[in-house]
Design a protein around this motif. Sequence first.
Motif, PDB file in Angstrom:
ATOM      1  N   ILE A   8     -12.612   9.589   1.419  1.00 47.76           N
ATOM      2  CA  ILE A   8     -13.259   8.293   1.564  1.00 47.76           C
ATOM      3  C   ILE A   8     -14.416   8.439   2.546  1.00 47.76           C
TER       4      ILE A   8
ATOM      5  N   TYR B 288      -9.833  -1.416   7.423  1.00 54.36           N
ATOM      6  CA  TYR B 288      -8.373  -1.499   7.278  1.00 54.36           C
ATOM      7  C   TYR B 288      -7.999  -2.584   6.271  1.00 54.36           C
ATOM      8  N   ARG B 289      -8.620  -3.742   6.385  1.00 49.30           N
ATOM      9  CA  ARG B 289      -8.284  -4.860   5.493  1.00 49.30           C
ATOM     10  C   ARG B 289      -8.535  -4.538   4.038  1.00 49.30           C
ATOM     11  N   GLN B 290      -9.706  -4.001   3.772  1.00 49.83           N
ATOM     12  CA  GLN B 290     -10.138  -3.878   2.388  1.00 49.83           C
ATOM     13  C   GLN B 290      -9.825  -2.515   1.794  1.00 49.83           C
ATOM     14  N   LEU B 291      -9.883  -1.497   2.627  1.00 49.74           N
ATOM     15  CA  LEU B 291      -9.771  -0.139   2.119  1.00 49.74           C
ATOM     16  C   LEU B 291      -8.364   0.411   2.336  1.00 49.74           C
ATOM     17  N   GLY B 292      -7.805   0.146   3.515  1.00 45.53           N
ATOM     18  CA  GLY B 292      -6.423   0.539   3.757  1.00 45.53           C
ATOM     19  C   GLY B 292      -6.198   2.019   3.986  1.00 45.53           C
ATOM     20  N   ARG B 293      -7.258   2.781   4.084  1.00 40.70           N
ATOM     21  CA  ARG B 293      -7.128   4.202   4.437  1.00 40.70           C
ATOM     22  C   ARG B 293      -8.150   4.494   5.527  1.00 40.70           C
TER      23      ARG B 293
ATOM     24  N   PRO C 290      -8.938   5.442  19.584  1.00 37.84           N
ATOM     25  CA  PRO C 290      -9.068   4.120  18.958  1.00 37.84           C
ATOM     26  C   PRO C 290      -7.796   3.764  18.193  1.00 37.84           C
TER      27      PRO C 290
ATOM     28  N   GLN D 103     -13.008  -9.494  -1.954  1.00 38.82           N
ATOM     29  CA  GLN D 103     -12.799  -8.050  -1.945  1.00 38.82           C
ATOM     30  C   GLN D 103     -13.384  -7.362  -3.165  1.00 38.82           C
TER      31      GLN D 103
ATOM     32  N   PRO E  69     -13.937  -1.180  11.857  1.00 34.33           N
ATOM     33  CA  PRO E  69     -12.643  -0.571  11.485  1.00 34.33           C
ATOM     34  C   PRO E  69     -11.630  -1.600  10.984  1.00 34.33           C
ATOM     35  N   VAL E  70     -11.728  -2.833  11.457  1.00 35.48           N
ATOM     36  CA  VAL E  70     -10.826  -3.885  10.971  1.00 35.48           C
ATOM     37  C   VAL E  70     -11.134  -4.184   9.495  1.00 35.48           C
TER      38      VAL E  70
ATOM     39  N   GLN F 201     -16.674  -1.926  -3.686  1.00 41.19           N
ATOM     40  CA  GLN F 201     -16.669  -0.915  -2.638  1.00 41.19           C
ATOM     41  C   GLN F 201     -17.645  -1.282  -1.516  1.00 41.19           C
TER      42      GLN F 201
ATOM     43  N   GLU G 189      -7.082   0.766  -1.801  1.00 38.22           N
ATOM     44  CA  GLU G 189      -8.323  -0.003  -1.774  1.00 38.22           C
ATOM     45  C   GLU G 189      -8.456  -0.926  -2.986  1.00 38.22           C
TER      46      GLU G 189
ATOM     47  N   GLN H 124     -17.491   2.032  16.671  1.00 38.94           N
ATOM     48  CA  GLN H 124     -16.031   2.009  16.481  1.00 38.94           C
ATOM     49  C   GLN H 124     -15.632   2.573  15.112  1.00 38.94           C
TER      50      GLN H 124
ATOM     51  N   PRO I 177     -16.494  -3.568  16.687  1.00 33.60           N
ATOM     52  CA  PRO I 177     -15.042  -3.393  16.514  1.00 33.60           C
ATOM     53  C   PRO I 177     -14.521  -4.036  15.235  1.00 33.60           C
TER      54      PRO I 177
ATOM     55  N   PHE J 168     -18.209   3.987   0.177  1.00 30.70           N
ATOM     56  CA  PHE J 168     -18.139   2.569   0.530  1.00 30.70           C
ATOM     57  C   PHE J 168     -19.274   2.204   1.482  1.00 30.70           C
TER      58      PHE J 168
ATOM     59  N   ARG K 209       0.786  -1.238   0.000  1.00 30.65           N
ATOM     60  CA  ARG K 209       0.000   0.000   0.000  1.00 30.65           C
ATOM     61  C   ARG K 209       0.821   1.294   0.000  1.00 30.65           C
TER      62      ARG K 209
ATOM     63  N   GLN L 199      -3.274 -11.372   4.436  1.00 33.83           N
ATOM     64  CA  GLN L 199      -3.743 -10.507   5.520  1.00 33.83           C
ATOM     65  C   GLN L 199      -3.317 -11.039   6.876  1.00 33.83           C
TER      66      GLN L 199
ATOM     67  N   PHE M 138      -9.082  -4.110  17.216  1.00 30.59           N
ATOM     68  CA  PHE M 138      -9.443  -2.755  17.633  1.00 30.59           C
ATOM     69  C   PHE M 138      -9.348  -2.632  19.143  1.00 30.59           C
TER      70      PHE M 138
ATOM     71  N   VAL N 172     -13.078   5.685  14.887  1.00 32.21           N
ATOM     72  CA  VAL N 172     -11.825   5.667  14.120  1.00 32.21           C
ATOM     73  C   VAL N 172     -11.824   6.790  13.079  1.00 32.21           C
TER      74      VAL N 172
END
Lengths: 328, 328
Positions: free
Chosen positions: B60, B243-248, A221, A245, B239-240, B204, A203, B262, B236, B180, A191, A209, A214, B266
Amino acid sequence: MTPSRKWLAALAALVIAVAPLAAEPLSSWNDGPAKQNIVTFVNAVTQKGGKDFVAESERIAVFDNDGTLWIEQPIYVQFAFMLDQLRAAAPKHPEWQSNPAFKALLAQDKKALAEIGQKPVLELLVTANSGMTVGEYDQSIRNWMKSARHPQLKRPYTELVFAPMQELLVYLRASGFKTFIVSGGSVEFMRPWAEQAYGIPPEQIIGSQQDVSFAMRDGKPVLTRAPKIAFVDDGPGKPVGIYRQLGRRPIAAFGNSDGDLQMLQVTAAGEGRRLALIVHHDDAEREYAYDRDSHIGKLDKAWDEAKARNWIVVSMKSDWKKVFAFQK
Amino acid sequence: MTPSRKWLAALAALVIAVAPLAAEPLSSWNDGPAKQNIVTFVNAVTQKGGKDFVAESERIAVFDNDGTLWIEQPIYVQFAFMLDQLRAAAPKHPEWQSNPAFKALLAQDKKALAEIGQKPVLELLVTANSGMTVGEYDQSIRNWMKSARHPQLKRPYTELVFAPMQELLVYLRASGFKTFIVSGGSVEFMRPWAEQAYGIPPEQIIGSQQDVSFAMRDGKPVLTRAPKIAFVDDGPGKPVGIYRQLGRRPIAAFGNSDGDLQMLQVTAAGEGRRLALIVHHDDAEREYAYDRDSHIGKLDKAWDEAKARNWIVVSMKSDWKKVFAFQK
């Protein structure tokens, strides 16, 4: 829609339609069957009213990263990063001294690494960086990418992306494609630099992974890396990662090794016109030459399948005018 | 870049800059503080040279689905789908007769379902549809969405999306945002209809995930659903999943219940200007009224947090001229 918006929309459509014509796509590609097949495919799926036309939203192209978009020899770039991370973390992990994956990594024993496979190696990495927040980990990658150099070519890794593939990404996007990376490497490793190197935003990167969790820390957070692999995006994992994805079947896929076989198969098996392409590393002078017997980027079953199914096989030596942008 | 491309690029930039001005955004929103705060935020982050300007790639926005973009009462739409699926599969699963989640589902016992939680219920569903290929499952959702009707409003569920939120999605995208969905529901359930309803493509959509596995069947590659939950994208987990799919980190988040807390935290905790918004269901006449004591879409902790942190709380009753497009 008011008249003024209609006019603007028409104008925008015109601009979008005309702009790609002005570009000179694939200038680092020699005029051979590989380039010709790519252009023929793109023309076919973008020609409105044509029998092979594909709506823009379905123009999904997926690219393997290591060995397809950038260098993967003498070891995967992420392995080089891991080695430095492991060396830094080793004093805190005396138990690693008897771990076969750790020993093979430090010795850069390619044969042993190939036998051990990706998972134990990834497990070491996730242990080394677990407990870090995702922000800290991201920063450690950015720092490393700035200072690290390829052992033979003595250049930053971001200069070791393949110029013809960068052009291909630009060409596809100019033709209405959405481009994705689908890599066995971890998603976080790509990334920080993929947007600049390939024009692919975070994205649109699918990869292996690690679990993150969290928590609130001092009222804020945070996401922290956990010592567990959540998903391995390699081989049969690649079409699964794409499904999770992306949720659509790509119409074009690009790889270079047996780890890309299933992604290429799933792409090629869709209805309508499809493109499956394999980059063959046969250029020992400008890059590396390896295929069936290589421990890294082994190209064996996927090569047979490419021949049987008439997929495009790109010869880096004869199809590309240059491999890297810094070459003439 | 040749002169003609430069000219075209300038023209395209002009078209993009002017087009949003011609639209009339948020026409179903009353002129109150909620609408005003949204518009002020969007103006701030899109004003070039302004102190709150955010580059387009970082714009985003993440939206919860159930209760934020469409109806979630009297039961989650996906629960209604599951009920029909479970009824159809029950004869093959005599063991379900003693399963508390199965009994609670068939009885639509909201209290019991809330106590049981999402996971055992999802586990039933994944058992009911395991073994299906991803294509067959997708088709079963499409078929159901065509024929199913809301028990009270007697309309297809795709008509029960919130018109003001559809406008908000359009407005944000016209302002350079990428939108998204981040839902506790399963990602596959949303993909077949979300593009038409919200303008959000499959790639998305972030949601809960069921394992799928790759296999060759009669020489063709297929992905088959496995009876295992791979990821729960709720609370929770949101946000995970982001993070995994979007990365921002998103700069704007929209939710309606404690399951979104959560994700909102975030988003709001990032540097620079941020938008966190909660849709409050207080309109028993046009939709439903529920919050702290509801078994579905419980809004309790997130409401307190919204008040403490000055997040926007939208009153469906007073902030929206209409809830659904078919209302006047």
